[in-house]
Enzyme design. Structure first.
Site, mmCIF file in Angstrom:
data_model
loop_
_atom_site.group_PDB
_atom_site.id
_atom_site.type_symbol
_atom_site.label_atom_id
_atom_site.label_comp_id
_atom_site.label_asym_id
_atom_site.label_seq_id
_atom_site.Cartn_x
_atom_site.Cartn_y
_atom_site.Cartn_z
ATOM 1 C CB CYS A 76 -0.822 -0.095 1.320
ATOM 2 S SG CYS A 76 -1.935 1.598 1.288
ATOM 3 C CB CYS A 200 -5.478 3.951 -4.595
ATOM 4 S SG CYS A 200 -4.613 2.463 -4.775
#
Length: 261
Positions: A76, A200
């Protein structure tokens, strides 16, 4: 019942539960607990859970263990930026460093009041058609170039790809993007979240590399998400891929708390 101390962090609206787990006491095999903590109705609520743990490899400073809300694991980008800022605040250290995550080692540093994360090299861009690319930036991202991402019914449209024949087994993140007034605008549907997120990091990186591969920008790309603006730096490797990739953007601690587990 035990009490778990945590911090809530966000990077351009991508929000995370961050836990100091350098003592290794968090029951990370309890995936039901991970899902409950991330639940926005019955838990703390987040786009993922981050455990900042003791280093696992020589010459690194910490390990980031990341769980999506469904308890699956991946790299991530925005979570990494929050993990570095959290570790920096815990230790009082602000020097550049290396850490490990799901996909290996990464660099991290403060860039004024922003956080810069080094991303893994990307070996290539799969051009599916003239409006669609597939890029792996620690997580797989499908980039769909559209006229206006703001008009897309993102859950309906993204699930056609995420659960389509090619991607239904492993899943894919789906991004709707456009080039507008010198930067990229985008929206992201994340696997593991199974819905839209405000930002994101791996998707922003993939979008920027897609724009570079299409000749829209070169070496630097500004990306606007619904949660804020980020910048991606990268250089071509001369063979269709990219190296020296950095993701740069803001992070913020939202609050601290304790929860019974």
């Amino acid at each position: 019942m035990a009490r778990l101390a945590f911090s809530k962090w966000e990077g351009t609206g991508n929000d995370f539960i961050v836990v100091d787990d350098r003592g290794g006491r968090f029951p990370s095999s309890d995936l039901d607990l991970v899902r409950r903590l991330c639940d926005r109705h019955f838990g703390i609520g987040s786009d993922g859970l981050i455990l900042v743990q003791r280093p696992r490899e020589q010459d690194t400073h910490f390990h980031m263990e990341f769980f999506n809300p469904d308890a699956s694991q991946s790299f991530c980008g925005n979570g990494s930026r929050c993990a570095f800022a959290f570790w920096s605040r815990l230790t009082g250290k602000t020097d550049p460093l290396r850490f490990t995550a799901f996909d290996g080692q990464h660099d991290a540093a403060w860039d004024m009041d922003l956080v810069r994360i080094g991303m893994r090299d990307v070996v290539g861009v799969e051009r599916i058609d003239d409006r669609t690319d597939l890029i792996l930036t620690g997580s797989p991202h499908l980039l769909l170039w559209v006229d206006d991402p703001g008009t897309i019914d993102i859950v309906l449209e993204a699930r056609k790809y995420r659960y389509g024949e090619r991607f239904k087994k492993e899943g894919v993140n789906v991004n709707f993007v456009r080039w507008h007034e010198g930067h990229v605008e985008m929206r992201t549907y994340e696997r593991g979240v199974e819905g839209e997120t405000l930002s994101c990091g791996t998707g922003v990186t993939a979008t920027a590399l897609s724009a570079m591969s299409r000749g829209l920008c070169d070496q630097a790309c500004d990306v606007r998400t619904r949660g804020g603006d980020l910048r991606v730096l990268a250089t071509s490797d001369g063979h269709g891929g990219f190296k020296s990739i950095s993701l740069i953007g803001p992070v913020r601690e939202v609050f601290k708390g304790e929860v019974e587990i």
